[in-house]
Scaffold this motif. Structure first.
Motif, PDB file in Angstrom:
ATOM      1  N   THR A  95     166.802  10.839  41.537  1.00  0.00           N
ATOM      2  CA  THR A  95     166.456  11.579  42.752  1.00  0.00           C
ATOM      3  C   THR A  95     167.107  12.962  42.714  1.00  0.00           C
ATOM      4  N   GLN A  98     170.503  13.483  46.240  1.00  0.00           N
ATOM      5  CA  GLN A  98     170.788  12.308  47.072  1.00  0.00           C
ATOM      6  C   GLN A  98     172.280  12.028  47.127  1.00  0.00           C
ATOM      7  N   SER A 104     172.783   7.596  52.547  1.00  0.00           N
ATOM      8  CA  SER A 104     171.379   7.660  52.158  1.00  0.00           C
ATOM      9  C   SER A 104     170.798   6.307  51.781  1.00  0.00           C
ATOM     10  N   PRO A 282     165.795  13.678  48.060  1.00  0.00           N
ATOM     11  CA  PRO A 282     165.600  14.197  49.419  1.00  0.00           C
ATOM     12  C   PRO A 282     165.875  15.693  49.547  1.00  0.00           C
ATOM     13  N   LEU A 348     163.295   9.562  51.521  1.00  0.00           N
ATOM     14  CA  LEU A 348     163.735   8.511  50.603  1.00  0.00           C
ATOM     15  C   LEU A 348     162.952   7.218  50.781  1.00  0.00           C
ATOM     16  N   SER A 377     171.183   9.917  41.127  1.00  0.00           N
ATOM     17  CA  SER A 377     170.839  11.244  41.643  1.00  0.00           C
ATOM     18  C   SER A 377     171.526  12.295  40.791  1.00  0.00           C
TER      19      SER A 377
END
Length: 609
Positions: A95, A98, A104, A282, A348, A377
């Protein structure tokens, strides 16, 4: 050498804060900072049941069975013959921005179920540099930032990384993706890989070395993306998608990767596959899919631990004239943080859909038990911590710790791996898991495959430190009205103000980054010796003499003793440390930032201050 560092006598840890820290340390091991609400508790435990139950509870603006034309990833349960392989398949999902410490993972019940409960939590996993392209370059190459960076501050590169095939062809060819290809894997890359992928297909040149299927973003966004789309099942071109619901990039990444994996495994004699999935979520502007725009996950409040809106006393780059230390975050920042946090969680949900869809499809195909799945991430994030309202690039744990979950053959479900690990270790680990052979000598990272699979459960002979580096990409610490008025700046830094002239003066004093936010740091965790430290040295990125952190160019130092209770890294105790401790840390860090290759880097990161 292992003399304990103690805090100055004027500071003691309050009992209430001790309890909070103990609870957060526990939650960190669980990779979960918010308990599931009652509505999220599911009676079913198997992956297909769990995903189905979750989907039935989600109220979307389109029906769950609307297929890919509405951008929703659906699981087609296809009867397939289970293929028996000597080598396991690999899925890597990375990701973008994140966090771990801001909660998260509450938006990711499928990931927690099939990857965390079903695999291992790497509870002391750190990135190698806290910004996008350099962190991804470290992942793909298995090399630290100092071995990937350009030769000086005026050389450009991908956020100062020399990753272009034209100027540094070995950077890619020596990376783990081509190495997996040479080991017999068929490979596919989907979504965001690096911020600049011009010479890896975005110039229309086709498939990079060692890649069989490519569908990567050439400009990184949630809609209106340019894609380099090459290989089987593609249109073999660079093309643009639009702004319709079906153009939501997270869904495109999920759907195209699943289609490719299905095409590979439909042959019972298929080669093992490697699939890299890189959603933008995100990351700002944190645009949720339209079917999740009103999802109640957005009502989860912003976590505000003790260092939220905390005066950054004793920290680099922060202080007059850049920050008014007694100036709290203004209301406009506080509101922007709440909005961004809400939208980050909602983006997410679509990533969690990918995890659910990929795992369910592989279970139905009989491939799940023969597949490694690594989820992480590129770095963590700040949302008000130390008055950095929305950004990364900081040296502290909330920017350098990230979710890290690893599921696969021989990995015990629910395992917690406390051995300290780094982003540069992922490539070496995947190579060993795939081939049984040690990683190439030129990679700086180490394989933790033996720890992960239980062959070395006590991590005997493992190191006690990782290296974290950052060459600031900001030429100035000042924030001008012109910058603040630009949509690009607001997108990158989180501001939601439309009229720059209406921004109150204190807002302009909250810095995010700057030339002297350039650091090399060593993060040391040795539980048996009671050591848990962060030591960092800072320099000015615009000073050519400081490019390689020459000792006489270091202009600031930070030292935090987490083992003594400073979990949030509030108190820089460098001045209070002994001269012997200062020298030992400086010597070790200066040696680490010059290491090249696994043997050399292991020698300095293996043990001792």
């Amino acid at each position: 050498q292992n003399t304990r560092i103690t805090f100055p006598g004027s500071w003691t840890l309050a009992r209430r804060e001790q309890r909070v820290i103990q609870e957060r340390e526990r939650d960190e091991k669980l990779a979960l900072f918010f308990p599931e609400s009652e509505s999220e508790q599911r009676p079913c435990k198997t992956a297909p049941c769990m995903m189905s139950a979750r989907r039935h509870k989600i109220k979307r603006r389109t029906a769950p069975c609307s297929m890919t034309m509405k951008g929703v990833i659906i699981v087609a349960v296809v009867a397939m013959v289970s293929a028996q392989h000597q080598k396991a398949n690999i899925v890597l999902l990375l990701t973008d921005d994140q966090d771990l410490r801001l909660g998260s993972m509450v938006a990711m019940p499928s990931a927690r179920e099939v990857l965390l409960a079903g695999g291992a939590n790497l509870s002391n996993f750190f990135i190698a540099t806290p910004i996008c392209c350099p962190s991804r370059a470290a992942l793909l190459s298995g090399r630290f930032e100092h071995n990937n960076k350009v030769s000086g501050p005026t050389e450009g590169g991908c956020m100062r990384q020399n990753t272009s095939k034209a100027t540094n062809p070995q950077w890619w060819s020596n990376g783990f993706v081509p190495q997996l290809s040479k080991a017999g894997y068929t490979t596919g890359l989907f979504g965001k890989v690096l911020n600049v992928m011009t010479t890896y297909g975005c110039d229309g040149s086709g498939l990079p070395e060692g890649v069989d299927r490519l569908n990567i973003m050439c400009n990184i966004d949630y809609y209106n993306a340019m894609w380099a789309d090459f290989g089987p099942g593609s249109n073999n071109s660079v093309h643009k998608t639009g702004s319709a619901p079906e153009d939501y990039t997270t869904s495109i990444i999920g759907n195209s990767s699943i289609d490719w994996i299905k095409s590979v495994i439909q042959d019972k004699n298929h080669p093992p596959f490697f699939a890299y999935l890189g959603p933008h979520a995100p990351h700002l502007p944190s645009t949720p899919a339209p079917w999740y725009a009103d999802h109640p996950i957005g009502n989860v409040p912003v976590p505000k631990p003790v260092y939220y809106d905390y005066a950054p006393v004793g920290k680099h780059s922060f202080g007059a004239p850049y920050v008014t230390l007694d100036q709290l975050l203004p209301e406009v920042d506080d509101a922007a943080i709440a909005t961004e946090h809400s939208n980050r969680l909602k983006t997410l949900l679509s990533v969690d859909d990918i995890v659910a869809a990929v795992s369910s499809m592989l279970i139905a195909a009989g491939e799940w038990d023969n597949t490694y799945f690594f989820y992480s991430s590129d770095h963590g994030y700040s949302l008000g911590e130390f008055r950095v309202d929305s950004h990364k690039t900081q040296v502290w744990d909330h920017n350098t710790r990230v979710p890290a979950m690893f599921k696969g053959p021989l990995i015990a479900p629910g395992m917690i791996m406390p051995a300290i690990a780094s982003m540069v270790d992922i490539g070496p680990t995947l190579i060993e898991l795939a081939t049984g052979a040690p990683p190439p000598a030129w990679m700086d990272g180490m394989s933790f495959a033996s720890i992960l699979t239980g062959k070395n459960p006590s991590a005997t002979g493992w190191r006690d430190a990782v290296l974290i580096e950052y060459q600031s990409i900001r030429p100035s610490i000042s924030v001008s009205d012109a910058e603040r008025a630009s949509e690009e700046y607001r997108s990158a830094y989180g501001y939601r103000t439309v009229d720059a002239s209406a921004v109150p003066p204190p807002l302009k004093l909250h810095a995010h980054d700057g030339p002297n936010n350039t650091f090399s740091a060593i993060r040391i965790i040795n539980e048996s010796a009671g050591i848990n430290l962060l030591y960092a040295e800072f320099a000015d990125v615009l000073n050519p003499a400081a490019w390689d952190f020459a000792p006489d160019q270091i202009n600031f130092r930070e030292l935090y003793d987490v083992a003594a209770g400073d979990y949030f890294m509030l108190h820089n105790i460098f001045d209070a440390a002994s001269d012997a401790m200062k020298l030992a840390l400086h010597t070790r860090l200066q040696t680490a930032i010059k290491c090249k290759g696994g043997v050399d880097c292991f020698a300095v990161l293996h043990g001792g201050l």
